[in-house]
Scaffold this motif. Structure first.
Motif, PDB file in Angstrom:
ATOM      1  N   VAL B  98      58.914  34.395  12.296  1.00 57.30           N
ATOM      2  CA  VAL B  98      59.205  34.798  13.696  1.00 57.30           C
ATOM      3  C   VAL B  98      59.398  33.673  14.607  1.00 57.30           C
ATOM      4  O   VAL B  98      60.268  33.650  15.431  1.00 57.30           O
ATOM      5  CB  VAL B  98      57.722  35.343  14.253  1.00 57.30           C
ATOM      6  CG1 VAL B  98      57.924  35.310  15.820  1.00 57.30           C
ATOM      7  CG2 VAL B  98      57.192  36.501  13.666  1.00 57.30           C
ATOM      8  N   GLY B 111      59.717  34.532  23.067  1.00 60.22           N
ATOM      9  CA  GLY B 111      58.958  34.460  22.131  1.00 60.22           C
ATOM     10  C   GLY B 111      58.447  33.050  21.781  1.00 60.22           C
ATOM     11  O   GLY B 111      57.651  32.398  20.958  1.00 60.22           O
ATOM     12  N   HIS B 417      59.887  43.870  17.946  1.00 62.52           N
ATOM     13  CA  HIS B 417      60.349  42.358  17.618  1.00 62.52           C
ATOM     14  C   HIS B 417      61.844  42.466  16.865  1.00 62.52           C
ATOM     15  O   HIS B 417      62.503  41.665  17.411  1.00 62.52           O
ATOM     16  CB  HIS B 417      59.190  41.540  16.964  1.00 62.52           C
ATOM     17  CG  HIS B 417      59.802  40.472  16.061  1.00 62.52           C
ATOM     18  ND1 HIS B 417      60.194  39.284  16.784  1.00 62.52           N
ATOM     19  CD2 HIS B 417      59.738  40.118  14.625  1.00 62.52           C
ATOM     20  CE1 HIS B 417      60.519  38.475  15.908  1.00 62.52           C
ATOM     21  NE2 HIS B 417      60.424  38.922  14.384  1.00 62.52           N
ATOM     22  N   VAL B 427      60.609  37.721  20.867  1.00 58.74           N
ATOM     23  CA  VAL B 427      59.022  37.817  21.423  1.00 58.74           C
ATOM     24  C   VAL B 427      58.129  37.603  20.160  1.00 58.74           C
ATOM     25  O   VAL B 427      58.659  37.668  18.932  1.00 58.74           O
ATOM     26  CB  VAL B 427      58.912  39.231  21.788  1.00 58.74           C
ATOM     27  CG1 VAL B 427      59.662  39.792  23.027  1.00 58.74           C
ATOM     28  CG2 VAL B 427      59.400  40.276  20.787  1.00 58.74           C
ATOM     29  N   PRO B 429      55.269  39.027  18.086  1.00 53.04           N
ATOM     30  CA  PRO B 429      54.607  40.161  17.705  1.00 53.04           C
ATOM     31  C   PRO B 429      53.037  39.953  17.551  1.00 53.04           C
ATOM     32  O   PRO B 429      52.536  39.023  16.943  1.00 53.04           O
ATOM     33  CB  PRO B 429      55.307  40.778  16.663  1.00 53.04           C
ATOM     34  CG  PRO B 429      55.881  39.511  16.021  1.00 53.04           C
ATOM     35  CD  PRO B 429      56.244  38.548  16.877  1.00 53.04           C
ATOM     36  N   LEU B 443      52.181  42.288  22.057  1.00 54.24           N
ATOM     37  CA  LEU B 443      53.206  41.339  22.215  1.00 54.24           C
ATOM     38  C   LEU B 443      52.758  40.291  23.215  1.00 54.24           C
ATOM     39  O   LEU B 443      52.456  40.380  24.238  1.00 54.24           O
ATOM     40  CB  LEU B 443      54.400  42.188  22.874  1.00 54.24           C
ATOM     41  CG  LEU B 443      55.565  42.884  22.388  1.00 54.24           C
ATOM     42  CD1 LEU B 443      56.671  43.336  23.072  1.00 54.24           C
ATOM     43  CD2 LEU B 443      56.053  42.421  21.060  1.00 54.24           C
TER      44      LEU B 443
END
Lengths: 479, 479
Positions: B98, B111, B417, B427, B429, B443
């Motif tokens: 991520v 994110g 996401h 973003v 998650p 989120l």
């Protein structure tokens, strides 16, 4: 370079390569003028410089002669012979005690791990930091996260390429000093209870890391000039499971030994056959007394099994804490570990180093630094030889700034350390360089500080050693 | 401060302290002129500023009214109810995936973990670094070794004292960001296999540290406004051995919750009864929306059981990696661990921060930063409320720059996401905030970047969420 520096460099090269041997007389000033067409003052300045560097000495009414290699006038160190058992390590407390004592203000820094801070281009680094940080694009801060600033990694890789060593920038991860890389490497390739091979004596930070990670240390015979004994290592690898080797093939701390290139290659091949990772601590490589940078073991690594660690802390920027690791097949794991713990090396430090390297001047600085350290080492050796008791033996460092002194029988390094502290002198006693505190006859002396500080302290230390050996408390306070 | 800023600040204080309640009308321009003797344009400018900060809103033909607290117009978050089992953690891979995606160039940084880099006084820091490094006494470099520069530690302690919190400089150890302190703290008080209490949801770096050190995580019910549930915590402590708690009592990441002072005190007392160390991550404390810095749990610590970690990374100097830990009874152990691994924070970074702090201006910067972050948060909340599907609920952050969005049933955060990434939006998650990837409806959105970047991205995200919920692939690409 001025003319005299050039001439001195030529003579030094002849000495280093053996074309001028110890005892050979240098050309007289008249001969040199005739053969080379240089002025008398150029010749004289060149010889004085060589004398300062410990390469030659003057004999009154006779001329200049090539000196014996550093310290050859004292006895040789023996190859160490550890017991062959893997041991748990409990050395940290002792190391902290010794280092804390050595760091106290007013204590002569023979026990310190760093050379004199005045040797480094701190003003130029400050300027490089200022310029780089002023121009810093805020959006680029994120580029400094581990694995580190891409341009800095490129500069680091470039320095290896200049020395004929192939390292890809992609393989390099910037670390908070070499020590973070070394610790991360050890953590990445071991589990608690594993056995790690070290030299004998070994750098105390390796012992501390082994202790901290609940590993066992297996000391291997080490030749004080040529490094770890490969036969002994092969036997150990055949007999037991070894998770990793942590070694300093170049200018080992504390011995100053240098593994010859063929031996480094054989080491890497041996470890590859046994699939054992090598953690290579290469932090002193730029501080060679010879004519070129010794190749790291990493340069023979074909399987990604060598985790090569180095830094700028000993050769350019003390305190900036910028090091790197080229971790081969373990690179991703280590990068992630660093992202999770320190996340990055400070953008201030990375930017300063990057700008300094891109501006140029590093090689000029290094040439000066090497000459200074070699001269300081030669002077320190003279002082030891002149003042320490008979039976003292010395290492023959090929680079760096540590001298290893083996005391004559009957003299305990810890006792001398304690007496020295009372006289305002720090030294690193041999006991901190082995899991079982075995080197009770050893002393590591830092010769990288100014002579005015080091030489009187060494002479006092020699007097203390003689007094302790004679069990004469009265002598102890005589300088 | 100009006159209108002063006036805006007064009104803001009345709102924050509850003397003006949501729905109350602000004095009209005419009333304000009469009562306060300020010009119409001063009043108008002040009200516009308050509107930008999300504290008030204008109603046409009627005047300005105090707004509901941030996000009160959407539904409230539920208190989380984890299962009560201590779990092994395997979240690191997901977190790396991520974060790597969110760090890619061209991805809107919702994110990201850091606020917009343009918010920080980078030029002033560059100047402070330049001045400090130029004046640096080479012999003082050694003073920057762990526990860190004594004058910097004094400056850090001073900031606490100004806020009425007693921390001795001696107790403070400078670290490479808060993250190094947090990791060192966890390592110092646990053994592999031990259980560590965390909030639910929890900061993913805590989960990564727990995973890395082979510990187990025990999630405890957490109130999205008031933090960890002390009854649930007490039950857990009574039932099983807990080695440590890793908590963020102030502006928890990701919820933004703030434990009231009485609750923090009770937490410290509860943990003292059970002799369980508290690792307190306090990095967002300076980014309060209220009228004063919330007290840390550390300020109630009488037994040295709180290991309090913070840094300058989120509020002054991103990328400089200067943090600290006040580690109570574990201070010596942690200092030694740091000496053995990273040895020091870069002298370049410590010097820059020290000089910046000694020059002054930090509080002025912080006031501006807080106002900006609060305004950005308010605008982001408006954008979410305007564009996300019905049934979306929001956190009510009391400080910091993270908004936690609970998606309506049927919408998976990981799916959103992935869709968002395809549309150039990062973003975080919910799945990365729990050992068992449980918050599939959550989120975390970073609202700390410029509105021009955040708001269009949020609107697109809202549209994507509606499209995914409607299972309408055509809608997915509509902005």
């Amino acid at each position: 370079m001025t003319l005299y520096e050039q001439y001195a460099e030529e003579i030094a090269a002849l000495i280093r390569t053996g074309q001028l041997a110890p005892g050979d007389r240098l050309p007289s000033v008249r001969e040199a003028r005739a053969r080379r067409g240089v002025s008398a003052s150029t010749v004289f300045q060149a010889y004085q410089r060589l004398e300062r560097e410990g390469l030659v000495h003057a004999r009154p009414q006779s001329g200049f002669y090539v000196s014996a290699p550093l310290s050859a006038r004292t006895g040789e160190l023996a190859v160490t012979a550890p017991g062959g058992e893997a041991n748990e390590v409990a050395v940290s407390e002792l190391v902290f005690d010794v280092l804390r004592a050595a760091r106290s203000p007013g204590i002569a820094p023979l026990g310190s791990a760093f050379p004199g801070p005045e040797l480094f281009p701190l003003q130029k680094l400050a300027k490089a930091a200022a310029q780089g940080l002023r121009r810093l694009d805020p959006a680029s801060i994120v580029d400094n996260l581990s694995p580190g600033n891409p341009r800095l990694r490129e500069q680091i890789a470039l320095r290896y390429r200049i020395d004929g060593i192939r390292l890809q920038p992609d393989e390099i991860i910037v670390t908070n000093g070499a020590l973070e890389g070394l610790n991360a490497a050890l953590q990445a390739v071991t589990q608690p209870g594993d056995t790690v091979v070290i030299e004998s004596p070994a750098f105390y930070a390796a012992l501390q890391a082994i202790e901290r990670l609940k590993l066992k240390a297996l000391e291997i015979r080490t030749d004080p000039e040529q490094g770890i004994d490969l036969d002994a290592l092969e036997q150990a690898l055949t007999r037991r499971r070894v998770a990793a080797c942590w070694l300093m093939p170049t200018f080992q701390n504390p011995l100053g030994s240098l593994m010859p290139e063929a031996r480094k290659r054989a080491l890497v091949q041996l470890l590859a056959r046994h699939q054992v990772p090598l953690i290579e601590d290469d932090v002193y490589a730029e501080l060679y007394f010879g004519s070129q940078r010794p190749r790291p073991a990493k340069s023979y690594d074909e399987q990604g099994l060598v985790l090569h660690c180095s830094s700028f802390s000993k050769c350019l920027a003390p305190g900036y804490r910028v090091g790197w690791i080229a971790a081969g097949r373990h690179a991703q794991r280590i990068q992630r570990q660093l992202l999770m713990t320190t996340m990055a090396v400070s953008v201030a430090a990375q930017t300063a180093l990057l700008n300094y390297l891109e501006e140029g001047g590093y090689d000029r600085h290094l040439r000066r630094l090497r000459a200074t350290l070699m001269a300081r080492m030669a002077a320190a050796i003279q002082a030891v030889e002149a003042t320490f008791p008979a039976g003292t033996r010395l290492s023959r460092p090929r680079g760096g700034y540590f001298l290893w002194i083996a005391l004559p029988a009957g003299l305990d390094a810890m006792a001398l350390h304690r007496a020295a502290l009372r006289h305002g002198i720090g030294v690193a006693p041999g006991q901190i360089f082995s899991p079982d505190h075995r080197f009770s006859d050893g002393l590591r002396v830092n010769c990288g500080h100014e002579g005015a500080e080091v030489l009187p302290a060494l002479r006092r230390l020699g007097a203390l050693a003689r007094a302790l050996l004679a069990r004469d408390p009265g002598l102890e306070i005589r300088d």
